[in-house]
Write an enzyme that holds these catalytic residues in place. Structure first.
Site, short mmCIF file in Angstrom:
data_model
loop_
_atom_site.label_atom_id
_atom_site.label_comp_id
_atom_site.label_asym_id
_atom_site.label_seq_id
_atom_site.Cartn_x
_atom_site.Cartn_y
_atom_site.Cartn_z
N CYS A 73 0.81 -1.22 0.00
CA CYS A 73 0.00 0.00 0.00
C CYS A 73 0.84 1.27 0.00
CB CYS A 73 -0.97 -0.01 1.16
SG CYS A 73 -0.18 -0.14 2.76
N HIS B 299 -2.62 0.45 6.93
CA HIS B 299 -2.83 0.80 5.52
C HIS B 299 -2.40 2.25 5.29
CE1 HIS B 299 -4.41 0.07 1.60
NE2 HIS B 299 -5.31 1.05 1.67
N ASP C 269 -7.80 5.81 -2.93
CA ASP C 269 -6.95 4.72 -2.47
C ASP C 269 -6.45 3.94 -3.67
OD1 ASP C 269 -5.64 2.69 -1.31
OD2 ASP C 269 -7.32 1.97 -0.08
#
Lengths: 665, 306
Positions: free
Chosen positions: A423, A465, A481
């Site tokens: 991520c 995250h 995202d």
């Protein structure tokens, strides 16, 4: 010769076990030299017990005492503080245990043991710490019991069930004191344990940080929602906003770079005054209320779904609309949050802030910068630019826990060479790309998702995250995202669905989710822990007042005190009554009962039946004292004998009548 | 039955003066098929009592004086090689009788003492691997001197346990003693005594006494007594199950001797010192002299009604 007080060996054995149990939880916190010293002293004590070594003489004791005092001082520099205090307590209990050879010493050590057991709670208050403390209590009580018993060594084990019984009996009293004993504010301030070791998300982000965090596992926090738990893809737990990039590492803006105004708006329940910039973030109407129990992180930030509103003193909101706690979270922290999943955040961006959110280091990632500028000219809107980038990474990129190492131009290498990342790689490259294209953007770190256990949500370090926020004109900060473009299931159903065995830390229960039994156990432990936290640790003065109000309608110290005394008395009374009932005299069988009644009629007459005296002997004595009743006495005795010993039921009936009629007057 | 007992007591009292209670005890013991141990100083009439009992009960009687050089063969008998028949023939010892008086049993060595064991327990003796039945009834009346006297081998607990009762006669009352001193030796009268018993009558007594009732309350009392001796710290060991059974047997006989069909606590109280006095021991006593006092304590601490 002076009387020698022998201490039963069973007592020593139990005491040794208890001391070991009491010291173990503190053992890891103590300096290494002290742990070694404790083990040596303990060995000495064991050898003493076995009769191999002798007691230390005065010189050795003095050297040991002074030596450990000097050692502690050199180690900590001060005795003020929890760690040095506990270290001192440990060394003193062991040295006392080494020299004990009188009953008085043993009692001192046992009570020191009780005290030490309670100090465990300064460091850990989990349900396991509680159960462990109960075990320590039972061991100490067993030592105390065997101090007063003279038993064979083979009967040593008998003290423990009895101790267990005593501890169990004390639990109701414990409960009453827990519920009702006045919770006085701290009379003295104990400096709480300070740890440099922070857990969880740190205040910076470099490539590789998050994959490491995910592999480590461990609990981050639990959240219990008032209503339904929102969809997994909406569970973005914002922690902190990273706006400054130095070419490799992201970090928050330094406060110094913010001109004017309050940077943090602390909650002040008294005035409920809010900073003006807080009105720039507007909820649109999708409220969720929930409560979070955050594990200690030793960092200030609190995690919450956007757009969050906390009403807890000691907390404050930053200009990035993230929440922090004064002094950091050094113990479990529970807070209520009112969030709105639909919101508008900062539609107006002051020029100085816009400048900060466009910051990029010079001479890094030239290819990314060039491509971004080119795409920005080709695309008409920011939204189009975003979707073009997301399309670009969707096609070729891989979401992986094992990203390759990157060199100097991290983003260039990631976007055009390795194309494999976690991520933080996606979030970081997206933000840099956007900034290069002239769009204000920033990295947000926190957690995404969580595991639903019963009715609460458990968020683990594996759920850590990083994502991005982009500032779009007329919309404010919008969450983007990029990971969701590459691995949609990560966002839809969580990291475990993508990497079922992401956690590879052998000490973490999360590493064994594939073994269903262990997984169930882990969940069960989490449930216990959650309920323990909720019902026991969070019981505070307010709950106490609430409880008293529920019982009495109003609250006064008198009520609380009376209830407490009455409650404790009631419990002791019940236990006593139980034992009395167990050993109550059984009713006499027929015949014997009548005869005993008959004997009672002679009370205070000068002829009372002695213990062990039979009916004939008694009758003889009674008749000589009361010749006028001789016939009646002999008749009753005869009937008694026939009824009871010849089992003649007619005689029993007659006996009853005769005894009733009999009177000395 | 009471009449028979009274006449027996009266008959024996012609020789053993002023010891009605002890005589009754001895009778109760024999009627319960038990062996009797009489413990007292020398010269208190132990042997006289045994002789008189044998005479009055019409039992075949033999007496062995135990000395330190007595051997088992002297009691049970020996097989001697008969040269005429060229085989061993058995010459029975004094034990082949109905009433054996083992005089001063603690003067002999343990080896000889234990030769009596089988005989007392099984009613038979084994010689050269051959079990020989003893006559029935078979009683042993042993006398012993207090162990404090020199040259004695105290009987071990296991051997003491074979005796149903231990009694002691004690000094006679002053007027009884005066009569003794003034008059002729009553022992000369033994031969004049009537025999009041037959083996058939004895068997009938055994049978009837065994049917005496023991009620639940009485059994409770016995159990309380036993439990007290086993749990109290005053005792180094309590009453064994055999001791308890012996007590019951005696109590039945005693009740029967007094014409009752049921046992009452007084029976137990009167019998307890004699029946269990030699079976219990004070925790602090290693010579075993404290039995009677201990039993008194049991009786005073365990209530009849509970």
């Amino acid at each position: 010769m002076a009387k020698v007080e022998q201490i039963p060996r069973n007592c020593f054995a139990w005491l040794l076990l208890a001391l070991i149990a009491v010291i173990i939880p503190h053992g890891l916190r103590l300096p290494v030299w002290e742990s070694i010293a404790l083990v040596l002293v303990l060995t000495w004590r064991v050898q003493l017990y076995r009769g191999v070594w002798t007691y230390p003489n005065r010189l050795v004791k003095t050297v040991l005492t002074i030596g450990s005092a000097v050692g502690l001082f050199l180690q900590y520099g001060t005795l003020y503080g929890l760690d040095p205090m506990v270290a001192l307590l440990m060394i003193s209990i062991m040295l006392k245990a080494l020299e004990m050879n009188k009953k008085r010493d043993v009692i001192v050590v046992i009570f020191l043991g009780f005290f030490t057991t309670s100090t465990q709670f300064l460091f850990s208050q989990t349900v396991f710490a509680f159960l462990y403390a109960l075990l320590c209590l039972a061991l100490l009580v067993a030592a105390q019991i065997s101090l007063y018993q003279e038993r064979q060594l083979s009967e040593m084990a008998e003290a423990f069930p009895m101790a267990g019984k005593i501890v169990l009996q004390s639990i109701p009293v414990m409960l009453i004191l827990f519920l009702l004993f006045p919770r006085v504010g701290s009379l003295w301030a104990v400096p709480l344990p300070q740890s440099d070791a922070t857990t969880g998300i740190s205040d910076s982000m470099s490539p590789g940080d998050f994959s490491k965090l995910s592999k480590n596992g461990g609990k981050a926090f639990t959240a219990s929602f008032d209503g339904d738990i929102p969809a997994h893809r909406d569970l973005y737990w914002r922690g902190l906003v990273l706006s400054h990039f130095d070419g490799r590492t992201w970090s928050p803006n330094r406060w110094g770079s913010y001109p004017g105004g309050e940077l943090v708006d602390w909650v002040d329940s008294a005035t409920s005054k809010k900073a003006d910039w807080r009105s720039w973030a507007v909820p649109v109407g999708n409220p969720v209320d929930y409560e979070i129990i955050l594990e200690p992180t030793h960092q200030p930030w609190l995690f919450s779904l956007p757009l969050a509103e906390l009403n807890h003193d000691e907390t404050g909101i930053t200009r990035n609309y993230t929440w922090i706690k004064k002094g950091g979270v050094s113990q479990r922290f529970r807070y209520r949050v009112e969030s709105d999943l639909s919101y508008e955040m900062a539609r107006n961006l002051p020029p100085w802030l816009r400048q900060l959110e466009l910051q990029l280091p010079d001479d890094f990632n030239p290819r990314t910068v060039a491509t971004a500028r080119q795409w920005a000219q080709e695309e008409s809107s920011t939204e189009a630019l975003i979707s073009r980038f997301l399309n670009f990474i969707t096609r070729e990129f891989t979401y992986t826990l094992e990203p390759p190492l990157l060199g100097e131009h991290t983003v260039d290498e990631f976007l055009w060479q390795s194309q494999r990342g976690f991520c933080e790689h996606f979030a970081s490259s997206f933000v840099i790309f956007m900034r290069a294209a002239g769009v204000p953007a920033r990295v947000v770190t926190g957690y995404q998702g969580g595991e639903k256990i019963e009715d609460f949500l458990q968020v683990s370090q594996a759920d850590a995250h990083a994502w991005a926020e982009v500032w779009i004109r007329d919309r404010g900060w919008v969450r983007v995202d990029p990971t969701s473009a590459v691995a949609p299931s990560r966002i839809e159903s969580g990291i475990r669905s993508v990497f079922p065995r992401s956690v590879n830390n052998p000490l973490s229960m999360e590493a064994y989710t594939h073994i269903s039994l262990l997984n169930e156990l882990r969940k069960q432990i989490d449930i216990w822990d959650y309920n323990w936290q909720r019902w026991v640790l969070n019981y505070n003065k307010d709950n106490q007042v609430g409880l008293l109000e529920k019982i009495f309608g109003r609250v006064s110290a008198w009520h609380a005190g009376a209830t407490m005394v009455f409650g404790v008395a009631l419990i002791i009374g019940l236990i006593t009554a139980y034992y009395w009932w167990q050993t109550r005299p059984k009713p006499l069988p027929p015949g014997l009962a009548e005869f005993s009644k008959f004997c009672k009629k002679f009370k205070n007459s000068g002829v009372e039946r002695h213990t062990g005296e039979g009916s004939r002997d008694f009758a003889k004595r009674a008749s000589s004292k009361f010749p006028q009743h001789k016939d009646a006495i002999e008749e009753i005795t005869r009937l008694f004998e026939r009824g009871v010993y010849a089992e003649d039921f007619e005689a029993l009936k007659e006996l009853k009548v005769k005894v009733k009629r009999f009177s000395l007057k | 039955m009471e009449k028979l007992v009274n006449s027996l007591v009266a008959e024996i009292s012609k020789v053993v003066l002023g010891k009605e209670h002890q005589i009754k005890m001895a009778l109760a013991c024999l009627f319960s098929r038990g062996h009797l141990l009489i413990e007292d100083q020398p010269g208190m009439g132990k042997t006289t009592l045994a002789q008189t009992l044998a005479k009055v009960l019409g039992l075949e009687y033999s007496r062995v004086q135990f000395t330190s050089d007595l051997l088992p063969a002297d009691i049970v008998g020996v097989s001697i090689f008969d040269q005429q028949n060229s085989q061993f023939s058995f010459h029975p010892g004094p034990i082949f009788t109905q009433l054996l008086l083992a005089d001063e049993i603690n003067r002999t060595s343990p080896k000889t003492q234990s030769a009596l064991l089988e005989a007392m327990e099984e009613g038979q003796v084994t010689i050269d691997g051959d079990a020989k039945k003893l006559p029935s009834p078979f009683f042993v009346i042993a006398t012993q001197n207090p162990e404090s006297q020199d040259g004695t081998f105290p009987l071990p607990e296991s051997q003491l346990d074979r005796f149903l009762m231990r009694i002691s006669l004690g000094y006679p009352d002053a007027d009884v003693e005066r009569a003794l001193l003034a008059g002729e030796d009553p022992r000369t009268r033994i031969s004049e005594l009537r025999c009041l018993m037959t083996p058939e009558k004895l068997h009938a007594i055994y049978q009837k006494a065994g049917r005496v009732q023991a009620s639940a309350s009485l059994l409770d009392y016995i159990q309380r007594l036993i439990t007290y001796t086993r749990t109290s710290t005053e005792f180094s060991y309590g009453i064994s199950t055999r001791g308890a059974l012996s007590l019951m047997r005696c109590a039945r006989t005693w009740a029967f001797m007094h014409g009752r069909g049921h046992i009452i606590p007084e029976d137990l109280q009167i019998l307890l010192p004699s029946v269990v006095g030699h079976r219990v021991r004070d925790a602090a006593d290693y010579s075993g002299q404290s039995g009677y006092a201990l039993v008194e304590r049991v009786l005073n601490n365990v209530d009849v009604i509970a």
